[in-house]
Scaffold this motif. Structure first.
Motif, PDB file in Angstrom:
ATOM      1  N   LYS A 115      12.943   6.963 -12.452  1.00 25.83           N
ATOM      2  CA  LYS A 115      13.741   6.119 -11.566  1.00 25.83           C
ATOM      3  C   LYS A 115      12.937   4.886 -11.148  1.00 25.83           C
ATOM      4  O   LYS A 115      11.706   4.938 -11.053  1.00 25.83           O
ATOM      5  CB  LYS A 115      14.135   6.888 -10.296  1.00 25.83           C
ATOM      6  CG  LYS A 115      15.013   8.103 -10.532  1.00 25.83           C
ATOM      7  CD  LYS A 115      16.446   7.716 -10.796  1.00 25.83           C
ATOM      8  CE  LYS A 115      17.348   8.934 -10.852  1.00 25.83           C
ATOM      9  NZ  LYS A 115      18.762   8.572 -11.166  1.00 25.83           N
ATOM     10  N   GLN A 116      13.647   3.796 -10.905  1.00 25.17           N
ATOM     11  CA  GLN A 116      12.995   2.645 -10.284  1.00 25.17           C
ATOM     12  C   GLN A 116      12.909   2.932  -8.793  1.00 25.17           C
ATOM     13  O   GLN A 116      13.921   2.968  -8.093  1.00 25.17           O
ATOM     14  CB  GLN A 116      13.776   1.362 -10.535  1.00 25.17           C
ATOM     15  CG  GLN A 116      13.251   0.154  -9.770  1.00 25.17           C
ATOM     16  CD  GLN A 116      11.804  -0.181 -10.099  1.00 25.17           C
ATOM     17  OE1 GLN A 116      11.497  -0.588 -11.211  1.00 25.17           O
ATOM     18  NE2 GLN A 116      10.905   0.007  -9.143  1.00 25.17           N
TER      19      GLN A 116
ATOM     20  N   TYR B  53      15.176   5.681  -4.151  1.00 22.62           N
ATOM     21  CA  TYR B  53      15.783   4.895  -5.227  1.00 22.62           C
ATOM     22  C   TYR B  53      17.231   4.592  -4.882  1.00 22.62           C
ATOM     23  O   TYR B  53      17.875   5.294  -4.096  1.00 22.62           O
ATOM     24  CB  TYR B  53      15.688   5.626  -6.571  1.00 22.62           C
ATOM     25  CG  TYR B  53      16.507   6.889  -6.680  1.00 22.62           C
ATOM     26  CD1 TYR B  53      17.799   6.865  -7.203  1.00 22.62           C
ATOM     27  CD2 TYR B  53      15.990   8.114  -6.262  1.00 22.62           C
ATOM     28  CE1 TYR B  53      18.561   8.019  -7.307  1.00 22.62           C
ATOM     29  CE2 TYR B  53      16.736   9.277  -6.359  1.00 22.62           C
ATOM     30  CZ  TYR B  53      18.019   9.224  -6.884  1.00 22.62           C
ATOM     31  OH  TYR B  53      18.773  10.371  -6.973  1.00 22.62           O
ATOM     32  N   ARG B  54      17.714   3.520  -5.474  1.00 24.70           N
ATOM     33  CA  ARG B  54      19.089   3.096  -5.230  1.00 24.70           C
ATOM     34  C   ARG B  54      19.977   3.500  -6.389  1.00 24.70           C
ATOM     35  O   ARG B  54      19.613   3.354  -7.564  1.00 24.70           O
ATOM     36  CB  ARG B  54      19.150   1.576  -5.039  1.00 24.70           C
ATOM     37  CG  ARG B  54      20.561   1.056  -4.793  1.00 24.70           C
ATOM     38  CD  ARG B  54      20.593  -0.456  -4.607  1.00 24.70           C
ATOM     39  NE  ARG B  54      21.967  -0.938  -4.498  1.00 24.70           N
ATOM     40  CZ  ARG B  54      22.312  -2.218  -4.368  1.00 24.70           C
ATOM     41  NH1 ARG B  54      21.366  -3.155  -4.296  1.00 24.70           N
ATOM     42  NH2 ARG B  54      23.583  -2.567  -4.294  1.00 24.70           N
TER      43      ARG B  54
ATOM     44  N   ASP C 258       0.371   6.172  -9.494  1.00 21.24           N
ATOM     45  CA  ASP C 258       1.818   6.328  -9.299  1.00 21.24           C
ATOM     46  C   ASP C 258       2.106   7.608  -8.523  1.00 21.24           C
ATOM     47  O   ASP C 258       1.882   8.719  -9.007  1.00 21.24           O
ATOM     48  CB  ASP C 258       2.519   6.366 -10.663  1.00 21.24           C
ATOM     49  CG  ASP C 258       4.040   6.317 -10.536  1.00 21.24           C
ATOM     50  OD1 ASP C 258       4.551   6.509  -9.423  1.00 21.24           O
ATOM     51  OD2 ASP C 258       4.702   6.101 -11.571  1.00 21.24           O
TER      52      ASP C 258
ATOM     53  N   PHE D 176      11.970   2.217  -4.936  1.00 24.93           N
ATOM     54  CA  PHE D 176      11.857   1.124  -3.984  1.00 24.93           C
ATOM     55  C   PHE D 176      11.226   1.653  -2.698  1.00 24.93           C
ATOM     56  O   PHE D 176      11.173   2.864  -2.461  1.00 24.93           O
ATOM     57  CB  PHE D 176      13.232   0.523  -3.666  1.00 24.93           C
ATOM     58  CG  PHE D 176      13.860  -0.223  -4.806  1.00 24.93           C
ATOM     59  CD1 PHE D 176      13.725  -1.600  -4.905  1.00 24.93           C
ATOM     60  CD2 PHE D 176      14.585   0.446  -5.781  1.00 24.93           C
ATOM     61  CE1 PHE D 176      14.304  -2.303  -5.954  1.00 24.93           C
ATOM     62  CE2 PHE D 176      15.167  -0.233  -6.835  1.00 24.93           C
ATOM     63  CZ  PHE D 176      15.028  -1.623  -6.922  1.00 24.93           C
ATOM     64  N   LYS D 177      10.774   0.739  -1.881  1.00 29.82           N
ATOM     65  CA  LYS D 177      10.232   1.123  -0.580  1.00 29.82           C
ATOM     66  C   LYS D 177      10.647   0.076   0.454  1.00 29.82           C
ATOM     67  O   LYS D 177      10.930  -1.077   0.118  1.00 29.82           O
ATOM     68  CB  LYS D 177       8.707   1.228  -0.635  1.00 29.82           C
ATOM     69  CG  LYS D 177       7.997  -0.087  -0.950  1.00 29.82           C
ATOM     70  CD  LYS D 177       6.485   0.091  -0.956  1.00 29.82           C
ATOM     71  CE  LYS D 177       5.783  -1.249  -1.236  1.00 29.82           C
ATOM     72  NZ  LYS D 177       4.309  -1.138  -1.161  1.00 29.82           N
TER      73      LYS D 177
ATOM     74  N   LYS E 206      11.543  -3.664  -1.315  1.00 27.38           N
ATOM     75  CA  LYS E 206      11.062  -4.161  -2.607  1.00 27.38           C
ATOM     76  C   LYS E 206      10.690  -3.017  -3.537  1.00 27.38           C
ATOM     77  O   LYS E 206      10.594  -1.852  -3.116  1.00 27.38           O
ATOM     78  CB  LYS E 206       9.857  -5.080  -2.403  1.00 27.38           C
ATOM     79  CG  LYS E 206       8.680  -4.446  -1.694  1.00 27.38           C
ATOM     80  CD  LYS E 206       7.604  -5.499  -1.422  1.00 27.38           C
ATOM     81  CE  LYS E 206       6.428  -4.936  -0.656  1.00 27.38           C
ATOM     82  NZ  LYS E 206       5.416  -5.968  -0.339  1.00 27.38           N
ATOM     83  N   LYS E 207      10.480  -3.365  -4.800  1.00 28.72           N
ATOM     84  CA  LYS E 207      10.121  -2.363  -5.797  1.00 28.72           C
ATOM     85  C   LYS E 207       8.741  -1.777  -5.507  1.00 28.72           C
ATOM     86  O   LYS E 207       7.840  -2.487  -5.056  1.00 28.72           O
ATOM     87  CB  LYS E 207      10.117  -2.983  -7.203  1.00 28.72           C
ATOM     88  CG  LYS E 207      11.479  -3.370  -7.732  1.00 28.72           C
ATOM     89  CD  LYS E 207      11.359  -3.967  -9.127  1.00 28.72           C
ATOM     90  CE  LYS E 207      12.728  -4.353  -9.670  1.00 28.72           C
ATOM     91  NZ  LYS E 207      12.618  -4.966 -11.036  1.00 28.72           N
ATOM     92  N   TYR E 208       8.614  -0.487  -5.783  1.00 30.25           N
ATOM     93  CA  TYR E 208       7.309   0.166  -5.764  1.00 30.25           C
ATOM     94  C   TYR E 208       6.689  -0.023  -7.146  1.00 30.25           C
ATOM     95  O   TYR E 208       7.243   0.424  -8.149  1.00 30.25           O
ATOM     96  CB  TYR E 208       7.479   1.649  -5.428  1.00 30.25           C
ATOM     97  CG  TYR E 208       6.238   2.481  -5.614  1.00 30.25           C
ATOM     98  CD1 TYR E 208       5.056   2.164  -4.951  1.00 30.25           C
ATOM     99  CD2 TYR E 208       6.259   3.602  -6.453  1.00 30.25           C
ATOM    100  CE1 TYR E 208       3.913   2.935  -5.113  1.00 30.25           C
ATOM    101  CE2 TYR E 208       5.126   4.386  -6.619  1.00 30.25           C
ATOM    102  CZ  TYR E 208       3.956   4.045  -5.958  1.00 30.25           C
ATOM    103  OH  TYR E 208       2.820   4.812  -6.124  1.00 30.25           O
ATOM    104  N   GLN E 209       5.561  -0.727  -7.204  1.00 33.23           N
ATOM    105  CA  GLN E 209       4.942  -1.088  -8.483  1.00 33.23           C
ATOM    106  C   GLN E 209       3.457  -0.725  -8.475  1.00 33.23           C
ATOM    107  O   GLN E 209       2.587  -1.584  -8.231  1.00 33.23           O
ATOM    108  CB  GLN E 209       5.123  -2.586  -8.748  1.00 33.23           C
ATOM    109  CG  GLN E 209       6.602  -2.984  -8.882  1.00 33.23           C
ATOM    110  CD  GLN E 209       6.789  -4.481  -9.076  1.00 33.23           C
ATOM    111  OE1 GLN E 209       6.258  -5.287  -8.293  1.00 33.23           O
ATOM    112  NE2 GLN E 209       7.515  -4.868 -10.115  1.00 33.23           N
TER     113      GLN E 209
ATOM    114  N   GLN F 165      18.187  -6.731   1.342  1.00 33.37           N
ATOM    115  CA  GLN F 165      17.258  -7.339   0.390  1.00 33.37           C
ATOM    116  C   GLN F 165      16.642  -8.635   0.916  1.00 33.37           C
ATOM    117  O   GLN F 165      15.565  -9.034   0.478  1.00 33.37           O
ATOM    118  CB  GLN F 165      17.984  -7.578  -0.934  1.00 33.37           C
ATOM    119  CG  GLN F 165      18.326  -6.271  -1.644  1.00 33.37           C
ATOM    120  CD  GLN F 165      19.311  -6.461  -2.790  1.00 33.37           C
ATOM    121  OE1 GLN F 165      20.160  -7.364  -2.767  1.00 33.37           O
ATOM    122  NE2 GLN F 165      19.211  -5.608  -3.801  1.00 33.37           N
TER     123      GLN F 165
END
Length: 286
Positions: free
Chosen positions: A249-250, A265-266, A239, A252-253, A229-232, A221
């Protein structure tokens, strides 16, 4: 491809049965990789008679009910029973001639042992994880001429070798090389996997995955190189995971190069890889 089990890496190389059984974790992982690749492990017919410690043979450790009665111990003993009793044994189709002389540092014998047989097959041996056989290369002299054998006792090294020699595919490599680590490829989607990558691109991703797997989550991190970091995405229209199985799911990339990205995703301490990106078009929108 044939891999020969090196019985000299067993003979009186361990202080206790428990230390020996603990060492089986590595060899079981190597065996799993060989199964994935349909390799054959050849063994000495008298393997059960070789001493593991100064006064305990492999067979005696197997039948001793007082040793390692837990679940892991039982798993080790099941593996050992199969290792000792199930063919193939290289003596059933011996390739090396007893009239030739095979000289090495591990025995006074000049033929009839597994390292000699490996010289006449694929020149790969599997050694138990002990101090005398941790080097990647072993030298045997056949009639005075040196022959180099690849010595395997580390599953990661074995997987790296197989990938380099193109004996294993990228997805199979990742499933074995990173098993039980902080990154998993069990969810990697077929439309966005290694099949879409050129060899140079795939190797770039692999290099980063090795780096990722050796880091703690705090290091991941905080890494400027990975940029985890988060994919937003700006909107649902942008999306990449909308209407997919992972839209809740949240995501990340992280980057595997200046241009390439890995999405997933984690869950707990494991990052599940879902998709690769090589053109940065998705990343530009989130």
């Amino acid at each position: 491809m044939n891999v020969i089990l090196n019985e000299f890496s067993l003979e009186e190389q361990f202080d206790s049965p428990e230390t020996f059984l603990e060492s089986l974790k590595s060899i079981i992982k190597v065996q799993h990789i060989m199964d994935v690749c349909s390799f054959t492990l050849l063994k000495h017919q008298e393997l059960y008679n070789y001493k593991v410690t100064e006064n305990r043979t492999l067979h005696e450790i197997l039948i001793d009910k007082r040793i390692s009665t837990g679940n892991e111990g039982r798993k080790f003993k099941i593996f050992l029973k199969k290792l000792m009793s199930d063919p193939p044994f290289w003596q059933d189709n011996q390739r090396h001639l007893n009239s030739d002389r095979y000289i090495c540092d591990y025995t006074h014998e000049v033929s009839g042992y597994s390292l000699a047989e490996a010289c006449e097959r694929d020149k790969i041996v599997l050694s138990f994880d002990c101090g005398n056989f941790r080097e990647a290369g072993l030298i045997i002299k056949k009639n005075g001429q040196p022959i180099s054998l690849l010595n395997i006792n580390d599953p990661k090294v074995f997987a790296d070798y197989l990938l380099e020699m193109k004996k294993i595919g990228y997805h199979e490599f990742c499933n074995t090389r990173f098993e039980n680590q902080n990154i998993s490829f069990s969810k990697l989607e077929s439309s966005y996997d290694f099949n879409m990558l050129e060899e140079e691109e795939a190797n770039t991703f692999i290099s980063t995955f090795k780096y990722f797997s050796e880091m703690t989550w705090d290091e991941i991190q905080q890494s400027n190189g990975l940029e985890f970091k988060k994919y937003q995405p700006a909107s649902r229209k942008d999306d990449w995971f909308a209407n997919s199985s992972y839209e809740d799911k949240q995501i990340f990339k992280f980057r595997t190069s200046q241009k390439y990205r890995c999405f997933g995703y984690r869950e707990g301490n494991v990052f599940f890889v879902l998709r690769f990106e090589v053109d940065h078009l998705v990343s530009d929108k989130g």
